[in-house]
Design an enzyme around this catalytic site. Structure first.
Site, PDB file in Angstrom:
ATOM      1  CD  GLU A 111      -1.217   0.728   3.639  1.00 39.48           C
ATOM      2  OE1 GLU A 111      -1.325   1.945   3.869  1.00 39.48           O
ATOM      3  OE2 GLU A 111      -1.825  -0.140   4.291  1.00 39.48           O
TER       4      GLU A 111
ATOM      5  CE  LYS B 248      -4.209   0.819   9.527  1.00 41.19           C
ATOM      6  NZ  LYS B 248      -4.079   1.994   8.635  1.00 41.19           N
TER       7      LYS B 248
END
Length: 201
Positions: free
Chosen positions: A33, A122
């Site tokens: 990411e 997350k």
């Protein structure tokens, strides 16, 4: 072997991102990411999606709005990671056919994210949740839901997090900091992979 590690390239620049991504993939990490508070993040995401999208899950972090999720899709991204639980971002991400990993810290966050369609959770900041906090929440979160520890999770405590129910990790500065050379990134990525393999074998 597909390792449940997302390399977070905060601060990476478009002119270096392809080489850095390539060495991370060679080390055995295939989820990457680029946080949107990096320089020209959509340019970087587009470059690595084009180069590696067929063998890696490429996307953006620090995605705060549905509009940002749309832009991630437009440049070829397939992963949206956020620091918070925003149902509008999650729903837009799923409408666009991408994977959604919103940031959570409480059971309320977890179930709000899952109801909105999140693919995984997350746990951020991980050092505030801690393995004990994750273990307590894992008692009620469906077992099949991926749980990534981000912030405070690293080679020295992978095993502790895994025992508490973490299925993966987001790793930032332990793999990449702005200004790191490709060789430095490779050495760090190799060390992360070795620790992960030992802890989760």
């Amino acid at each position: 072997m597909s390792r449940e590690i997302i390399a977070i390239l905060r601060g990476v620049k478009p002119d270096e991102v392809v080489a850095i991504c390539e060495t991370i993939l060679e080390a055995g990490i295939d989820r990457i990411e680029v946080p949107l508070n990096s320089p020209q993040p959509f340019d970087s995401i587009g470059l690595i999606a084009e180069a590696f999208g067929d063998r890696a899950l490429i996307g953006a972090g620090t995605v705060l709005t549905p509009e940002d999720a749309q832009r991630v899709k437009e440049v070829g991204g397939a992963l949206v990671v956020s620091p918070d639980t925003n149902p509008a971002v999650i729903k837009k991400t799923k409408e666009l056919g991408m994977q959604s990993f919103p940031g959570v810290m409480t059971p309320t966050d977890c179930f709000a994210a899952l109801r909105a369609g999140a693919d995984g959770l997350k746990f951020f900041p991980g050092n505030l949740v801690g393995p004990a906090g994750l273990k307590a929440m894992r008692a009620v979160i469906p077992a099949e839901v991926p749980a990534y520890a981000v912030g405070g999770a690293g080679p020295d405590n992978f095993a502790e997090w895994a025992a508490a129910g973490a299925t993966g990790f987001g790793i930032g500065s332990a793999i990449y900091k702005a200004g790191c050379s490709v060789a430095e990134v490779r050495a760090k990525a190799d060390a992360i992979v070795a620790s992960y393999d030992k802890a989760l074998a």
